[in-house]
Design an enzyme around this catalytic site. Structure first.
Site, PDB file in Angstrom:
ATOM      1  N   HIS A  34      18.314 -36.557  -5.145  1.00  0.00           N
ATOM      2  CA  HIS A  34      17.485 -37.008  -4.036  1.00  0.00           C
ATOM      3  C   HIS A  34      16.012 -36.705  -4.270  1.00  0.00           C
ATOM      4  O   HIS A  34      15.269 -36.435  -3.337  1.00  0.00           O
ATOM      5  CB  HIS A  34      17.975 -36.373  -2.731  1.00  0.00           C
ATOM      6  CG  HIS A  34      19.393 -36.737  -2.412  1.00  0.00           C
ATOM      7  ND1 HIS A  34      19.763 -38.023  -2.060  1.00  0.00           N
ATOM      8  CD2 HIS A  34      20.544 -36.016  -2.455  1.00  0.00           C
ATOM      9  CE1 HIS A  34      21.077 -38.063  -1.868  1.00  0.00           C
ATOM     10  NE2 HIS A  34      21.575 -36.865  -2.115  1.00  0.00           N
TER      11      HIS A  34
ATOM     12  N   GLU B 170      18.449 -17.630  -6.287  1.00  0.00           N
ATOM     13  CA  GLU B 170      18.087 -16.275  -6.687  1.00  0.00           C
ATOM     14  C   GLU B 170      17.715 -16.223  -8.181  1.00  0.00           C
ATOM     15  O   GLU B 170      16.760 -15.539  -8.565  1.00  0.00           O
ATOM     16  CB  GLU B 170      19.249 -15.316  -6.366  1.00  0.00           C
ATOM     17  CG  GLU B 170      19.076 -13.889  -6.808  1.00  0.00           C
ATOM     18  CD  GLU B 170      17.854 -13.166  -6.232  1.00  0.00           C
ATOM     19  OE1 GLU B 170      17.218 -13.692  -5.311  1.00  0.00           O
ATOM     20  OE2 GLU B 170      17.516 -12.084  -6.745  1.00  0.00           O
TER      21      GLU B 170
ATOM     22  N   ASN C  19      -2.183   2.367   5.770  1.00  0.00           N
ATOM     23  CA  ASN C  19      -1.285   1.248   5.417  1.00  0.00           C
ATOM     24  C   ASN C  19      -1.070   0.423   6.671  1.00  0.00           C
ATOM     25  O   ASN C  19      -0.954   0.995   7.750  1.00  0.00           O
ATOM     26  CB  ASN C  19       0.094   1.761   5.000  1.00  0.00           C
ATOM     27  CG  ASN C  19       0.106   2.334   3.612  1.00  0.00           C
ATOM     28  OD1 ASN C  19      -0.909   2.323   2.928  1.00  0.00           O
ATOM     29  ND2 ASN C  19       1.256   2.848   3.208  1.00  0.00           N
TER      30      ASN C  19
ATOM     31  N   CYS D 163       0.823  -1.221   0.000  1.00  0.00           N
ATOM     32  CA  CYS D 163       0.000   0.000   0.000  1.00  0.00           C
ATOM     33  C   CYS D 163       0.852   1.263   0.000  1.00  0.00           C
ATOM     34  O   CYS D 163       1.953   1.273   0.538  1.00  0.00           O
ATOM     35  CB  CYS D 163      -0.899   0.029   1.217  1.00  0.00           C
ATOM     36  SG  CYS D 163      -1.906  -1.430   1.384  1.00  0.00           S
TER      37      CYS D 163
END
Ligand code: G6P
Length: 613
Positions: free
Chosen positions: A509, A486, A105, A2
């Site tokens: 795995h 990332e 907010n 917001c």
């Protein structure tokens, strides 16, 4: 998330508010609204969707004379938490009398019990939001003095807020308050503008006041009167913002994200400027305010962060352990405070946050401080809550990051972590000679990034080939493992492709079961420790017919022969290699998203700054 903009002054409030909301668009939102005070009345327009939808409605509904005449107003962009993004749930909300309006907010955590109490007194609510309860409470307590009513109401509130409140009776002032949600007040010539983010203010003035938690302020065209929650005046320093407006604009690039990717050599240069002492082979980082003796007393580092900053922290662990020989843990900030973390007197808690406002990271900072830890912040936004509450730390100086997907902040965070590890290392085990060599490597970082940016066309070609894939895997080892995480995060954030980051050894795995010829794998096969094992892992993928795109070091011909496609990064130290490598992954995600015609700067469902838990 917001955003709030409030204005009082000598211009058309409507114009200032709409352009301010546009500057906050990057924070992510789903609806917007505005209220101006004029002729003893409140005039409101609310809309779901983009600010330009609100703008169209405002300018078609309000005539020009009226717009120019209204010089006080508040506005909001909402990111739904309680109640879907409808015009009814958009802010501003009104009190029971319809004479007061508020934008908010944050989250009122006890809204449900407050609502029940107010309903018993005859209040009728028009939205499903927690926010509407607060303005009803203010209205209930209002006896002609707005700031008194706001202070009284806030004492009943549990949760977080940044609010602005207007009254139909007061065309000369409005009231703002904050706790846990940022609010900045810009002091102009005959005008005052309040916003949740300084980027909505800088085209008007650079003189700002950052409100603290529990501050309440009466805002007038001539300035502000700041009080505490008991309505007792307090003084707050005026700071100067040194960003320029151009930095918050696209500067000719198609998207903020692309601009920010390309800005990295410069922002990294700013992060490094004046911070390396090549003679002594160490880093200066005066904001840490710690003596060599205090630094050498640290026995453990605990890093807390969210999202991309968390991935930076994971790379930081390798730096602190290798260079400074300090055991390092990395915690998701959201998890940290809920599991009774053990803090010892010789621990250093490092909070990493680009915005400095992420609710979970802030809560972790508070938890660590309360338990007596030495807390250090790594933030980009100067004066942000985490930076202030940590009290010591290192600013990134990366400039404003507008694109929701973090890019330049990440590479600057890695650079700061590397400098911190160098400084800690020099107080412990690293020789001056080693420190001097590392300084040289760190100085190279902007150049390494430039070299990757020059490979843009190579990356575009690979993106063109695979932009229609449904799933991706990103694999790495060592410090390249968080880089793989990332890279996968960047791809899913902006292209909406399902992407998994994995440690290359973990693939066997379980996830290897998912590989087939439709599932491209991006493998970090840089010429550093682990390269040969990565080559074996790549073979395992190719044996399952998965096409492999290798991030390879320039000149490493042996590796190239084992890949289906390659993206080159320059040869460098294993310590700096994560930085150019992640830049290649940022560009890859960007081009895939562009080819898929995604909304790159404002991806669906995401927010730049997550100020709720
Ligand atoms: C949001 C943003 C991410 C960011 C994360 C943490 O999720 O979309 O890009 O990494 O918050 O933000 P911070 O400001 O604390 O680094």
């Amino acid at each position: 998330m917001c955003g709030i903009v409030g204005y009082i002054g000598n211009k058309s409030a409507t114009d200032v508010l709409i352009s301010g909301l546009k500057r906050l668009e990057y924070r992510g939102y789903d609806s917007a609204g505005i209220v101006v005070v004029s002729g003893g009345k409140l005039h409101t327009v609310k809309q779901s969707g983009k600010v330009r939808d609100l703008e169209q409605m405002v300018y078609s509904r309000w005539d020009e004379k009226f717009q120019a005449g209204a010089t006080l107003g508040i506005s909001h962009t909402r990111w739904a938490t309680h109640g879907s993004p409808t015009p009814e749930n958009a802010h501003p909300h009104y009190d029971q009398t319809g004479r007061l309006a508020m934008v908010h907010n944050g989250i009122i955590e006890n809204y449900s019990s407050l609502r029940t109490q107010l309903q018993a007194k005859g209040h009728v609510f028009k939205s499903q939001t927690d926010s509407e309860v607060l303005i009803h409470l203010i209205g209930e307590l209002y006896q002609g003095n707005l700031v008194e009513a706001v202070c009284a109401a806030l004492k009943h509130v549990e949760g977080t807020y940044g609010i602005a409140v207007v009254s139909a009776e007061r065309p000369d002032e409005f009231v703002v308050a904050r706790k846990g949600s940022p609010l900045v007040i810009g002091l102009g010539e005959g005008e005052t503008i309040v916003a949740s983010d300084v980027s909505a203010i800088i085209s008007h003035t650079r003189q700002v006041i950052y409100l603290d938690d529990d501050d309440v302020a009466v805002v007038r065209a001539s300035g502000v009167d700041v009080r505490n929650i008991n309505n007792v005046p307090v003084s707050r320093a005026v700071a100067k913002v040194d960003w320029d407006v151009g930095a918050a604009e696209k500067g000719g690039y198609e998207h903020f994200m692309l601009k920010e990717i390309h800005e990295q050599p410069e922002s990294l240069g700013n992060t490094l400027r004046g911070r390396l002492d090549e003679q002594m082979g160490t880093a200066l980082l005066s904001g840490l305010s710690l003596t060599p003796r205090e630094l050498s007393a640290i026995r453990r580092v605990v890093i807390v962060a969210c999202g991309t900053s968390y991935h930076a922290g994971m790379v930081g662990k390798y730096y602190f352990e290798e260079l400074a020989d300090i055991p390092t843990e990395v915690d998701q900030a959201a998890e940290y405070r809920y599991r009774n973390p053990i803090i010892r007197p010789d621990d250093m808690v490092v909070a990493i946050s680009q915005s400095g406002e992420t609710a979970d990271t802030l809560a972790a900072v508070r938890e660590a401080k309360q338990k007596g830890a030495l807390v250090v912040g790594i933030c980009n936004v100067v004066g942000s809550t985490i930076a202030r509450e940590a009290g010591r730390g290192v600013y990134l100086h990366a400039g404003p990051e507008i694109g929701v997907a973090s890019t330049k902040a990440f590479t600057c965070q890695l650079t700061v972590l590397l400098m911190m590890a160098l400084k800690l290392g020099r107080c412990r085990r690293l020789s001056r000679q080693n420190g001097m060599e590392l300084c040289e490597k760190i100085q190279e970082i902007p150049k390494l990034v430039k070299a990757v940016l020059a490979r843009n066309d190579e990356i575009v070609k690979v993106a063109e080939q695979y932009h229609q894939a449904r799933d991706f895997f990103f694999l790495g080892r060592g410090a390249m493992f968080p880089v793989a995480l990332e890279g996968a995060l960047k791809l899913k954030e902006i292209s909406y492709i399902h992407a998994e980051g994995y440690h290359a050894a973990e693939l066997k795995h379980g996830p290897i079961a998912l590989l087939d010829k439709q599932t491209p794998v991006l493998a970090m096969v840089n010429d550093i420790a682990g390269r040969d094992k990565m080559i074996s892992n790549v073979q395992e993928c190719r044996a399952r017919h998965a096409p492999v795109i290798g991030i390879v070091t320039e000149g490493d011909a042996d590796v190239e022969a084992n890949m289906d496609h390659v993206i080159h990064v320059p040869k460098c130290s294993h310590l700096t290699a994560p930085i150019p490598t992640v830049v290649a992954l940022q560009l890859f995600a960007y081009h895939v998203a562009r080819l898929r015609q995604c909304s790159i700067d404002q991806p669906r469902n995401l927010a730049k700054s997550v100020t709720v838990e």
